[in-house]
Design a protein around this motif. Structure first.
Motif, PDB file in Angstrom:
ATOM      1  N   TRP A   1      51.166 -21.461  61.359  1.00 21.52           N
ATOM      2  CA  TRP A   1      50.592 -22.739  61.803  1.00 21.52           C
ATOM      3  C   TRP A   1      50.734 -22.751  63.312  1.00 21.52           C
ATOM      4  O   TRP A   1      51.822 -22.952  63.852  1.00 21.52           O
TER       5      TRP A   1
ATOM      6  N   HIS B   1      43.154 -32.096  64.991  1.00 23.61           N
ATOM      7  CA  HIS B   1      43.056 -30.643  65.156  1.00 23.61           C
ATOM      8  C   HIS B   1      41.674 -30.169  64.730  1.00 23.61           C
ATOM      9  O   HIS B   1      41.068 -30.745  63.836  1.00 23.61           O
TER      10      HIS B   1
ATOM     11  N   LEU C   1      43.825 -25.535  66.018  1.00 22.03           N
ATOM     12  CA  LEU C   1      44.629 -24.825  65.040  1.00 22.03           C
ATOM     13  C   LEU C   1      44.085 -23.404  65.000  1.00 22.03           C
ATOM     14  O   LEU C   1      42.960 -23.177  64.539  1.00 22.03           O
TER      15      LEU C   1
ATOM     16  N   THR D   1      40.030 -26.353  63.570  1.00 19.02           N
ATOM     17  CA  THR D   1      40.376 -24.973  63.251  1.00 19.02           C
ATOM     18  C   THR D   1      39.484 -24.023  64.039  1.00 19.02           C
ATOM     19  O   THR D   1      38.261 -24.168  64.056  1.00 19.02           O
TER      20      THR D   1
ATOM     21  N   ALA E   1      43.672 -20.104  63.448  1.00 18.00           N
ATOM     22  CA  ALA E   1      43.799 -19.615  62.075  1.00 18.00           C
ATOM     23  C   ALA E   1      43.289 -18.179  62.011  1.00 18.00           C
ATOM     24  O   ALA E   1      42.117 -17.910  62.281  1.00 18.00           O
TER      25      ALA E   1
END
Length: 130
Positions: free
Chosen positions: A42, A7, A56, A9, A58
């Motif tokens: 998540w 992953h 990911l 971010t 965020a």
């Protein structure tokens, strides 16, 4: 040894608008959306295809993170989306209103164009040469 980056971010302003952009506009798959707290989730999205690294998503928390939304690479291309059919994806993205900031170009390594995501991060859409 068997390692891989699973992953990356990507700091976003809002979970739901980011999910909508990546799944609706770019055709990514929503892999997971799990509530962790009242303010944190998540959220994983990934392009369709084998072996894709997931993003990911965020939500920015605080001024320092908010300042990074849309400029995670300091104005450089941040992410590279490889495709097996450049023309198909280029046309589909244009129909979805994706903003291309550099038009398609043939390079020694393949056909490439640069587009912006919903926050302004730059991406290469790239069909590598065989």
């Amino acid at each position: 040894m068997n390692q891989r980056i699973a992953h990356l971010t990507l700091v976003v302003q809002d979970y739901d608008e980011a999910i909508d952009f990546y799944t609706t506009k770019l055709g990514f798959t929503l892999l997971e959306d799990t509530k962790l707290s009242e303010t944190k989730r998540w959220v994983l999205v990934a392009p369709k295809g084998d072996g894709s690294c997931a993003l990911l998503l965020a939500k920015a928390d605080g001024q320092a993170q908010e300042s990074r939304v849309g400029n995670q690479a300091g104005g450089r291309v941040f992410l590279f989306l490889y495709t097996d059919d450049f023309e198909r994806d280029y046309q589909a993205y244009q129909q979805q209103g994706i903003k291309f900031v550099r038009p398609p170009k043939e390079e020694t390594y393949g056909k490439v164009a640069v587009f912006e995501d919903l926050y302004g991060n730059l991406w290469d859409l790239l069909e590598p040469k065989a």
